[in-house]
Design a protein around this motif. Sequence first.
Motif, mmCIF file in Angstrom:
data_model
loop_
_atom_site.group_PDB
_atom_site.id
_atom_site.type_symbol
_atom_site.label_atom_id
_atom_site.label_comp_id
_atom_site.label_asym_id
_atom_site.label_seq_id
_atom_site.Cartn_x
_atom_site.Cartn_y
_atom_site.Cartn_z
ATOM 1 N N THR A 77 0.873 -1.172 0.000
ATOM 2 C CA THR A 77 0.000 0.000 0.000
ATOM 3 C C THR A 77 0.907 1.219 0.000
ATOM 4 O O THR A 77 1.789 1.326 0.844
ATOM 5 N N GLY A 78 0.685 2.082 -0.967
ATOM 6 C CA GLY A 78 1.522 3.274 -1.060
ATOM 7 C C GLY A 78 1.030 4.385 -0.150
ATOM 8 O O GLY A 78 0.027 4.248 0.556
ATOM 9 N N LYS A 80 -0.001 8.529 0.058
ATOM 10 C CA LYS A 80 -0.325 9.742 -0.701
ATOM 11 C C LYS A 80 -0.495 10.871 0.304
ATOM 12 O O LYS A 80 -1.380 10.799 1.160
ATOM 13 N N SER A 82 -1.744 14.356 1.236
ATOM 14 C CA SER A 82 -2.689 15.377 0.746
ATOM 15 C C SER A 82 -2.580 16.597 1.635
ATOM 16 O O SER A 82 -2.821 16.511 2.847
ATOM 17 N N ILE A 99 -6.848 12.026 10.528
ATOM 18 C CA ILE A 99 -5.783 12.683 11.281
ATOM 19 C C ILE A 99 -5.093 13.685 10.353
ATOM 20 O O ILE A 99 -5.097 13.518 9.142
ATOM 21 N N ILE A 100 -4.536 14.717 10.941
ATOM 22 C CA ILE A 100 -3.737 15.664 10.144
ATOM 23 C C ILE A 100 -2.362 15.743 10.806
ATOM 24 O O ILE A 100 -2.257 16.084 11.985
ATOM 25 N N ILE A 101 -1.340 15.402 10.054
ATOM 26 C CA ILE A 101 -0.003 15.530 10.631
ATOM 27 C C ILE A 101 0.607 16.853 10.176
ATOM 28 O O ILE A 101 0.251 17.387 9.132
ATOM 29 N N MET B 1 -0.861 -0.035 -7.309
ATOM 30 C CA MET B 1 -0.689 -0.092 -5.852
ATOM 31 C C MET B 1 -1.740 0.812 -5.187
ATOM 32 O O MET B 1 -1.870 1.964 -5.543
ATOM 33 N N ASP B 2 -2.467 0.235 -4.220
ATOM 34 C CA ASP B 2 -3.398 1.057 -3.438
ATOM 35 C C ASP B 2 -2.607 2.071 -2.634
ATOM 36 O O ASP B 2 -1.480 1.797 -2.236
ATOM 37 N N LYS B 3 -3.238 3.214 -2.362
ATOM 38 C CA LYS B 3 -2.502 4.228 -1.593
ATOM 39 C C LYS B 3 -3.278 4.676 -0.366
ATOM 40 O O LYS B 3 -4.483 4.874 -0.428
ATOM 41 N N LYS B 4 -2.550 4.780 0.721
ATOM 42 C CA LYS B 4 -3.132 5.289 1.970
ATOM 43 C C LYS B 4 -2.928 6.796 1.977
ATOM 44 O O LYS B 4 -1.802 7.278 1.875
ATOM 45 N N GLU B 5 -4.046 7.510 2.103
ATOM 46 C CA GLU B 5 -3.941 8.968 2.108
ATOM 47 C C GLU B 5 -3.614 9.461 3.518
ATOM 48 O O GLU B 5 -4.227 9.042 4.498
ATOM 49 N N ILE B 6 -2.613 10.300 3.608
ATOM 50 C CA ILE B 6 -2.289 10.920 4.894
ATOM 51 C C ILE B 6 -2.406 12.424 4.709
ATOM 52 O O ILE B 6 -1.757 13.013 3.837
ATOM 53 N N LYS B 7 -3.283 13.030 5.494
ATOM 54 C CA LYS B 7 -3.467 14.474 5.373
ATOM 55 C C LYS B 7 -2.372 15.199 6.142
ATOM 56 O O LYS B 7 -1.984 14.769 7.232
ATOM 57 N N ALA B 8 -1.919 16.278 5.567
ATOM 58 C CA ALA B 8 -0.818 17.007 6.218
ATOM 59 C C ALA B 8 -1.055 18.507 6.108
ATOM 60 O O ALA B 8 -1.698 18.984 5.166
ATOM 61 N N LEU B 73 -3.551 4.936 16.377
ATOM 62 C CA LEU B 73 -3.939 4.829 14.967
ATOM 63 C C LEU B 73 -4.192 3.375 14.588
ATOM 64 O O LEU B 73 -5.149 3.056 13.886
ATOM 65 N N GLU B 74 -3.313 2.483 15.087
ATOM 66 C CA GLU B 74 -3.483 1.059 14.769
ATOM 67 C C GLU B 74 -4.773 0.521 15.383
ATOM 68 O O GLU B 74 -5.524 -0.195 14.748
ATOM 69 N N ASN B 77 -7.715 2.094 13.786
ATOM 70 C CA ASN B 77 -7.742 1.862 12.342
ATOM 71 C C ASN B 77 -8.171 3.121 11.592
ATOM 72 O O ASN B 77 -9.042 3.082 10.722
ATOM 73 N N VAL B 78 -7.568 4.238 11.954
ATOM 74 C CA VAL B 78 -7.954 5.539 11.368
ATOM 75 C C VAL B 78 -7.543 5.578 9.905
ATOM 76 O O VAL B 78 -6.433 5.197 9.580
#
Lengths: 359, 78
Positions: A77-78, A80, A82, A99-101, B1-8, B73-74, B77-78
Motif C-alpha cells: 500500500t503506497g 499519498k 494530501s 488525522i492531520i499531521i 498499488m493502493d494508496k493510503k492517504e495521509i493528510k498534512a 492509529l493502529e 484503524n484511522v
Amino acid sequence: METVIRYVLAIFGSSGFILLIIFLNPQKAEIWASIFWKLLRTFFKKAEKKYIQHDIQGRINDYNRILGKEVKNYEPTGIKISWIEESERQTSFFKDNAIIIRLRKSENQNRNFVFASLTFISQVVLKKAKRYISPSQKESIDLYVAKKLFAKEKPEVIDQFVNDFLIPKTENNKKVSEYFDKYSLIDKVGLFWPVFIQELIFLGNKVFGKRREDIIVTEVNGLVEFLKTYSERELGDQKNKLTFNGRYCRFGIMIVAKSSKVRTGDLKPYLKYMLKLLNVGIENIYIIGSSQQNNEAFMRNICLAAEAELNVQCFYEKEYSAHIMIQGKRTKCDNLLIIVRRKDLQYHYDSEDQAKLSK
Amino acid sequence: MDKKEIKAVHDDDLETLLSNLNILNDVKSGKKKCRFCGCVIDLDNLEAIFPDSGDIKFVCSNPECLKQFYLFLEKENV
C-alpha cells in the motif's frame, strides 16, 4: 534490452524514451521530481510543498515496491500526502474523521520524513497480524521496518531517527529493545522478511473471528526466539531444532544440501523428511541453501518432486544474502530460499476452531 | 498499488488551519493539551491533530506521545 531501447528511441524519440522510463519506474520518477522541486523551492512557495510531498511519497512507495518482492502475499500500500485545503473547516474535519499531521518547512525534511514514515508504517505494515500481537511486538516491528526503510531510502535521516525515536523508545521499554536486537540478528541471516514477516502475514490471513490473543502473543515470542537461535547457529551444527510447531505458526526449515548429496542427486531423504514434517502438522517448509548453480538446481528438483509426490505447492522463491556463523565469525553467503506450503492449510474462522487450540 | 492517504498541514498553513477550526486562540493562549501526556500544546510542539469523540485532539512532539499516537492509529484503524 539494448534492442528494445533502440526501437523505442527510433519510434518515439528521446522524449518517448523518458516517458517509458517514468512509466516503468513511477516511484523513482517521483524522487527525481522531488529533486526538481527542491531546486525551485526558494523561488516558489508551491515548490516547497511539492518537494516535501514527492520526497516522502517517492521514497516510501519505492520501498514498498521492494517489499512486495521480498515477501509473498504482502499487499503493498503506497502513501499519498494530501495537503490540507485552506478551506478546511470544522465540519469537514469531523466528517472526514482523518488525522492531520504537521509537516515542517523543508529545512526539517529529515524530521518530516521520519515522522511521516512512522505514521505510515504504523497504519499499513502487517495490518492484519497487528490486530493480535502485543503493543511491544507491534512497536518493535514498526521501528525495525522504519530503520530498514531509512537505511535504504534516506540514510541521512538515521541519526534523526535514532536520537528522536529509537533511543527514547528503547530506553523506556526493555521489551521493545530486546525485540529490536533479536530482529537485527534474524536479519543478519536474511530471514527477517522471508520467514519472520512472512509467517506473520500467514498468521494474519488465517485467523478470523474470536481469537486467543494471549496464545498468539506467546507464539510470536516463541517465533522470535526460534529464529534468533537459528540466526546464531554455526554452519553444520546439527543440535538446533529446525521446526517450529506452534498452534498458529507451523513451519520447518530444511537446509539443502551437503555437496556429497547434491552430487548423487538423491532426492529421497529430503522428500522423506518433508513427509515427516507434514505428518506432524507442519504447514510451511522453508528450503534454504546456497544459490550456487548445482545446489539451486538440486533444490528446485526437490520442490518439483515434492509437488508431484506430496500434498504441497511451491509457493515462493527468492535469492538473498545471509551472514552466517562460520567458526564464530559472520560470513556472507548467497542463498536461495524456497517456500513450500501444504495445500490443506488450517484456518481458524470461529470460536469453535479457537476452542480446539486450547485443548 | 493502493494508496493510503495521509493528510498534512505545512508550517506556513498551520495557523490558518487552526483558525478555520476555531482553535487558534486556544492554542496560542495555552488552553489545549496533548491527548497523551497532558502537556500544553503550542505552535512549536504541535505534531498532529485528530478528531476523537466529537472533539479535536492534539499530539505533542514528545517521542513517547508519538508512540502512543501510532498505537492509537493502529487500534482505531484511522
